[in-house]
Design a protein around this motif. Structure first.
Motif, PDB file in Angstrom:
ATOM      1  N   MET A   1      47.122  56.876  61.191  1.00 25.63           N
ATOM      2  CA  MET A   1      47.164  55.558  61.794  1.00 25.63           C
ATOM      3  C   MET A   1      48.296  54.733  61.176  1.00 25.63           C
ATOM      4  N   ARG A   2      48.522  54.946  59.876  1.00 22.69           N
ATOM      5  CA  ARG A   2      49.613  54.206  59.231  1.00 22.69           C
ATOM      6  C   ARG A   2      50.961  54.623  59.815  1.00 22.69           C
ATOM      7  N   LEU A   8      55.308  51.926  65.655  1.00 21.56           N
ATOM      8  CA  LEU A   8      55.161  50.824  66.617  1.00 21.56           C
ATOM      9  C   LEU A   8      55.594  49.472  66.045  1.00 21.56           C
ATOM     10  N   HIS A   9      55.954  49.452  64.750  1.00 20.34           N
ATOM     11  CA  HIS A   9      56.367  48.223  64.061  1.00 20.34           C
ATOM     12  C   HIS A   9      55.262  47.165  64.089  1.00 20.34           C
ATOM     13  N   VAL A  10      54.029  47.641  63.785  1.00 21.28           N
ATOM     14  CA  VAL A  10      52.887  46.725  63.696  1.00 21.28           C
ATOM     15  C   VAL A  10      52.127  47.028  62.416  1.00 21.28           C
ATOM     16  N   GLU A  11      51.197  46.171  62.087  1.00 25.80           N
ATOM     17  CA  GLU A  11      50.325  46.409  60.940  1.00 25.80           C
ATOM     18  C   GLU A  11      49.280  47.449  61.330  1.00 25.80           C
ATOM     19  N   ALA A  12      48.942  48.343  60.407  1.00 24.93           N
ATOM     20  CA  ALA A  12      47.981  49.410  60.707  1.00 24.93           C
ATOM     21  C   ALA A  12      46.639  48.843  61.171  1.00 24.93           C
ATOM     22  N   MET A  13      46.188  47.782  60.569  1.00 21.23           N
ATOM     23  CA  MET A  13      44.891  47.224  60.937  1.00 21.23           C
ATOM     24  C   MET A  13      44.878  46.682  62.355  1.00 21.23           C
ATOM     25  N   SER A  14      46.036  46.289  62.876  1.00 22.80           N
ATOM     26  CA  SER A  14      46.063  45.747  64.242  1.00 22.80           C
ATOM     27  C   SER A  14      45.751  46.827  65.278  1.00 22.80           C
ATOM     28  N   LEU A  15      45.940  48.089  64.932  1.00 32.38           N
ATOM     29  CA  LEU A  15      45.616  49.173  65.857  1.00 32.38           C
ATOM     30  C   LEU A  15      44.117  49.227  66.145  1.00 32.38           C
ATOM     31  N   TYR A  16      43.314  48.801  65.164  1.00 32.57           N
ATOM     32  CA  TYR A  16      41.866  48.887  65.322  1.00 32.57           C
ATOM     33  C   TYR A  16      41.317  47.839  66.294  1.00 32.57           C
TER      34      TYR A  16
END
Length: 197
Positions: A1-2, A8-16
């Motif tokens: 996920m990291r 995607l140039h986003v924070e890993a937690m935002s994927l959740y």
């Protein structure tokens, strides 16, 4: 996920916010691959006219193989799912519908699915693989292995030596060439046609 987050140039937690976990992401990848198979199968028939059940299933399974050859990691991913994604169940439901629509009983359609194994998904799942056991099927290593076992297993060794694949033959495993895939598919379709009568 990291790694995905970095791509995607986003924070890993935002994927959740979009996915509950890594397994949900992988299930989504499976759904995408099966959708790609479906799109390849439903392309217009260039020959025109209807297809018989054998032609339809052969075309479908070969379209799936074409997709798997573009994504050689997909067979392993499909085999790793804890549950069968709904899109895969729908895919098999369509296969059963093709068989039943051609006059097969549900009993024979069920047996056909067992006989087909992973062929509808475009690959042949082998019962064992030297690579999965830490072996290597590169030409030099394969020749050394054959020489070491030829005395104890002469027939198996001779068959493997005769069947080592040409590097231009597309494979999805050490014993899954295009020729073997089509041979098995045609053998099953011909046998089912005899049983249907």
């Amino acid at each position: 996920m990291r790694r995905l987050a970095i791509e995607l140039h986003v924070e890993a937690m935002s994927l959740y916010y979009h996915l509950r976990d890594k397994e949900a992401l992988l299930d989504g990848v499976v759904e995408t691959v099966i959708a790609e198979v479906g799109a390849a199968v439903t392309r217009p028939d260039t020959k025109g006219g209807g297809e018989d059940w054998r032609t339809r299933l052969r075309r479908q399974f070969l379209a799936a193989r074409h997709v798997m050859l573009r994504h050689p990691w997909a067979p392993g991913l499909l085999g790793s799912r804890r549950t069968v994604p709904a899109v895969v169940l729908a895919y098999y439901d369509e296969i059963i519908g093709t068989l039943v629509g051609a006059g097969f009983s549900y009993r024979l359609a069920h047996r056909a699915l067992h006989a087909f194994g992973s062929l509808p998904l475009g690959f042949a799942q082998e019962i064992f693989s030297p690579e999965s056991a830490g072996g290597n099927m590169e030409d030099d290593a394969a020749e050394a292995d054959l020489a070491a076992t030829a005395e104890n297993l002469p027939h198996l060794t001779a068959m493997v030596a005769a069947e080592i694949h040409d590097s231009t033959d597309p494979t999805l495993g050490w014993c899954d060439s295009q020729i073997e895939f089509e041979f098995t598919l045609d053998l099953l379709l011909d046998g089912l046609e005899r049983l249907r009568g």
